[in-house]
Design a protein around this motif. Sequence first.
Motif, PDB file in Angstrom:
ATOM      1  N   TRP A  95       0.836  -1.192   0.000  1.00 20.62           N
ATOM      2  CA  TRP A  95       0.000   0.000   0.000  1.00 20.62           C
ATOM      3  C   TRP A  95       0.876   1.247   0.000  1.00 20.62           C
ATOM      4  N   LEU A  96       0.440   2.250  -0.756  1.00 27.13           N
ATOM      5  CA  LEU A  96       1.086   3.564  -0.769  1.00 27.13           C
ATOM      6  C   LEU A  96       0.273   4.499   0.111  1.00 27.13           C
ATOM      7  N   SER A  97       0.951   5.365   0.832  1.00 29.83           N
ATOM      8  CA  SER A  97       0.250   6.310   1.706  1.00 29.83           C
ATOM      9  C   SER A  97       0.344   7.720   1.141  1.00 29.83           C
ATOM     10  N   LEU A  98      -0.708   8.473   1.346  1.00 33.51           N
ATOM     11  CA  LEU A  98      -0.772   9.883   0.954  1.00 33.51           C
ATOM     12  C   LEU A  98      -1.157  10.691   2.182  1.00 33.51           C
ATOM     13  N   GLU A  99      -0.385  11.709   2.493  1.00 35.39           N
ATOM     14  CA  GLU A  99      -0.602  12.492   3.706  1.00 35.39           C
ATOM     15  C   GLU A  99      -0.720  13.971   3.360  1.00 35.39           C
ATOM     16  N   CYS A 100      -1.605  14.638   4.087  1.00 38.14           N
ATOM     17  CA  CYS A 100      -1.744  16.087   3.904  1.00 38.14           C
ATOM     18  C   CYS A 100      -2.356  16.693   5.156  1.00 38.14           C
ATOM     19  N   ASP A 151      -0.146   7.610 -14.339  1.00 40.58           N
ATOM     20  CA  ASP A 151       0.224   6.666 -13.286  1.00 40.58           C
ATOM     21  C   ASP A 151       0.816   7.434 -12.117  1.00 40.58           C
ATOM     22  N   LEU A 152       0.386   7.089 -10.914  1.00 43.86           N
ATOM     23  CA  LEU A 152       0.881   7.771  -9.723  1.00 43.86           C
ATOM     24  C   LEU A 152       2.380   7.532  -9.543  1.00 43.86           C
ATOM     25  N   LEU A 153       2.864   6.359  -9.925  1.00 38.05           N
ATOM     26  CA  LEU A 153       4.260   5.996  -9.729  1.00 38.05           C
ATOM     27  C   LEU A 153       5.135   6.360 -10.924  1.00 38.05           C
ATOM     28  N   ASN A 163       9.678  -4.049 -11.767  1.00 38.70           N
ATOM     29  CA  ASN A 163       8.698  -3.620 -10.775  1.00 38.70           C
ATOM     30  C   ASN A 163       9.144  -2.336 -10.110  1.00 38.70           C
ATOM     31  N   THR A 164       8.194  -1.463  -9.830  1.00 38.99           N
ATOM     32  CA  THR A 164       8.505  -0.225  -9.130  1.00 38.99           C
ATOM     33  C   THR A 164       8.501  -0.476  -7.634  1.00 38.99           C
ATOM     34  N   GLN A 165       9.604  -0.145  -6.984  1.00 34.80           N
ATOM     35  CA  GLN A 165       9.684  -0.366  -5.541  1.00 34.80           C
ATOM     36  C   GLN A 165       9.043   0.812  -4.820  1.00 34.80           C
ATOM     37  N   ALA A 166       7.814   0.608  -4.342  1.00 28.25           N
ATOM     38  CA  ALA A 166       7.106   1.726  -3.708  1.00 28.25           C
ATOM     39  C   ALA A 166       6.438   1.320  -2.413  1.00 28.25           C
ATOM     40  N   THR A 167       6.739   0.103  -1.936  1.00 27.76           N
ATOM     41  CA  THR A 167       6.120  -0.349  -0.704  1.00 27.76           C
ATOM     42  C   THR A 167       6.527   0.547   0.445  1.00 27.76           C
ATOM     43  N   GLY A 168       5.566   1.065   1.166  1.00 24.90           N
ATOM     44  CA  GLY A 168       5.860   1.944   2.284  1.00 24.90           C
ATOM     45  C   GLY A 168       6.139   3.373   1.872  1.00 24.90           C
ATOM     46  N   HIS A 169       6.072   3.664   0.572  1.00 22.96           N
ATOM     47  CA  HIS A 169       6.365   5.015   0.101  1.00 22.96           C
ATOM     48  C   HIS A 169       5.210   5.949   0.449  1.00 22.96           C
ATOM     49  N   SER A 170       5.551   7.178   0.813  1.00 22.65           N
ATOM     50  CA  SER A 170       4.543   8.163   1.204  1.00 22.65           C
ATOM     51  C   SER A 170       4.609   9.367   0.277  1.00 22.65           C
ATOM     52  N   HIS A 211      -3.602   0.974  -3.203  1.00 22.66           N
ATOM     53  CA  HIS A 211      -2.789  -0.197  -3.516  1.00 22.66           C
ATOM     54  C   HIS A 211      -1.834   0.129  -4.663  1.00 22.66           C
ATOM     55  N   ASN A 212      -0.619  -0.418  -4.584  1.00 26.07           N
ATOM     56  CA  ASN A 212       0.408  -0.029  -5.551  1.00 26.07           C
ATOM     57  C   ASN A 212       0.387  -0.840  -6.839  1.00 26.07           C
ATOM     58  N   SER A 213      -0.751  -1.457  -7.146  1.00 23.62           N
ATOM     59  CA  SER A 213      -0.891  -2.175  -8.405  1.00 23.62           C
ATOM     60  C   SER A 213      -1.406  -1.205  -9.478  1.00 23.62           C
ATOM     61  N   LYS A 214      -0.470  -0.558 -10.176  1.00 22.83           N
ATOM     62  CA  LYS A 214      -0.765   0.410 -11.234  1.00 22.83           C
ATOM     63  C   LYS A 214      -1.755   1.482 -10.779  1.00 22.83           C
ATOM     64  N   PRO A 215      -1.463   2.206  -9.711  1.00 22.11           N
ATOM     65  CA  PRO A 215      -2.402   3.226  -9.232  1.00 22.11           C
ATOM     66  C   PRO A 215      -2.424   4.450 -10.144  1.00 22.11           C
ATOM     67  N   LYS A 216      -3.588   5.030 -10.299  1.00 19.75           N
ATOM     68  CA  LYS A 216      -3.771   6.245 -11.082  1.00 19.75           C
ATOM     69  C   LYS A 216      -3.832   7.457 -10.164  1.00 19.75           C
ATOM     70  N   VAL A 217      -3.508   8.616 -10.721  1.00 22.17           N
ATOM     71  CA  VAL A 217      -3.532   9.858  -9.949  1.00 22.17           C
ATOM     72  C   VAL A 217      -4.946  10.147  -9.458  1.00 22.17           C
ATOM     73  N   LYS A 218      -5.957   9.917 -10.311  1.00 24.52           N
ATOM     74  CA  LYS A 218      -7.332  10.224  -9.914  1.00 24.52           C
ATOM     75  C   LYS A 218      -7.784   9.343  -8.752  1.00 24.52           C
ATOM     76  N   GLU A 219      -7.285   8.114  -8.677  1.00 23.96           N
ATOM     77  CA  GLU A 219      -7.631   7.246  -7.561  1.00 23.96           C
ATOM     78  C   GLU A 219      -7.012   7.745  -6.264  1.00 23.96           C
ATOM     79  N   ALA A 220      -5.778   8.242  -6.344  1.00 21.58           N
ATOM     80  CA  ALA A 220      -5.113   8.780  -5.160  1.00 21.58           C
ATOM     81  C   ALA A 220      -5.794  10.049  -4.673  1.00 21.58           C
TER      82      ALA A 220
END
Length: 375
Positions: A95-100, A151-153, A163-170, A211-220
């Motif tokens: 999972w990718l986290s987004l904080e604000c 793509d968010l990533l 594979n893009t290593q983004a596990t735990g990425h914020s 989830h980091n399976s091809k996440p889109k910006v609009k989903e984030a």
Amino acid sequence: MLPGGLLVLGVFIITTLELANDIQNALRRLMFAVEKSINRKRLWNFTEEEVSERVTLHICASTKKIFCRSYDIHDPKSSARPADWKYQNGLSSSWLSLECTVHINIHIPLSATSVSYTLEKNTKNGLTRWAKQIENGVYLINGQVKDEDCDLLEGQKKYSRGNTQATGHSFDVRVLTPLLLNSDHRSTATVQICSGSVNLKGAVKCRAYIHNSKPKVKEAVQAVKRDIMNTVADRCEILFEDLLLNEIPEEKVMNSEKEFHILPRRVFVPLPGSTVMLCDYKFDDESAEEIRDHFMEMLDHTIQIEDVEIGEEINTVCVSSSVNSQASLDNTDDEQPKQPIKTTIVLKIQQNIGVIAAFTVAVLAAGISFHYFSD
């Protein structure tokens, strides 16, 4: 307890095999009741692309056999459909986290004409108007405005096997809300008779997961929007429930000239075996031990006090009567309410400036005429 991006997908129960047939109707009713309760306080709506199915899970205590069925929540009369239940490795950690942090200053008038509206209903109507600003806001992800279909990533480093290593990425998200009025939008002013107002002020800590399976910006962005709206609505609901539990009548709150209340603060704890953090709320008179015990009761897992993370500083809600409703729009301390009186005086002078100018011209004309004829 769920931050943005996470939803309740269904209900489960563990019983003996003999109760399998009798329990299905109860699970179905429970699932629809849970969904109805959650929808009641939502400030947002599901999109057409989102899955509308929810599941019921029955686990046999003796054989460990699983019975999984799905229902369409948009159709209360929908029948059960069999569904497969599969386990996946590493799903909870991907999972990718987004904080604000969002600074809010929400002014909600309390209508005097709709006497049947409770304080809670008035506040819900005001929050619904504020939610439109959140929906129409501009969201910067790591300081950049990205196309919603990207793509968010995109641009992240790639490792072996592509594979893009983004596990735990914020990701850091900033919210820019539109002005209430702009040159491209025409609006009409309305006059409303109010008995008072409610002001919500403070900095709101928001956190969403995707989830980091091809996440889109609009989903984030969608996950962040929903978390902002959910956490503000949840705090108001918890405050009103606390006022009722402490036997503070709503009439007393509504009729007081100005009354301040501290909104509950958001706290986070890590979900065992996952990068996701769950949330709860605490009042100032609640200790860290009480919050920890509450999480342990909910999760059935041991949690250390140092794992409890307090999200932000103290936020306040001010409830004002009609006497101070004008002052509560922009002020929170005792000395500042004098400011609207000064503003009113200035406005009256501006409104009468034409009369004053005409009177001055008349006096000058009379003086000149008197001087001319006397010569």
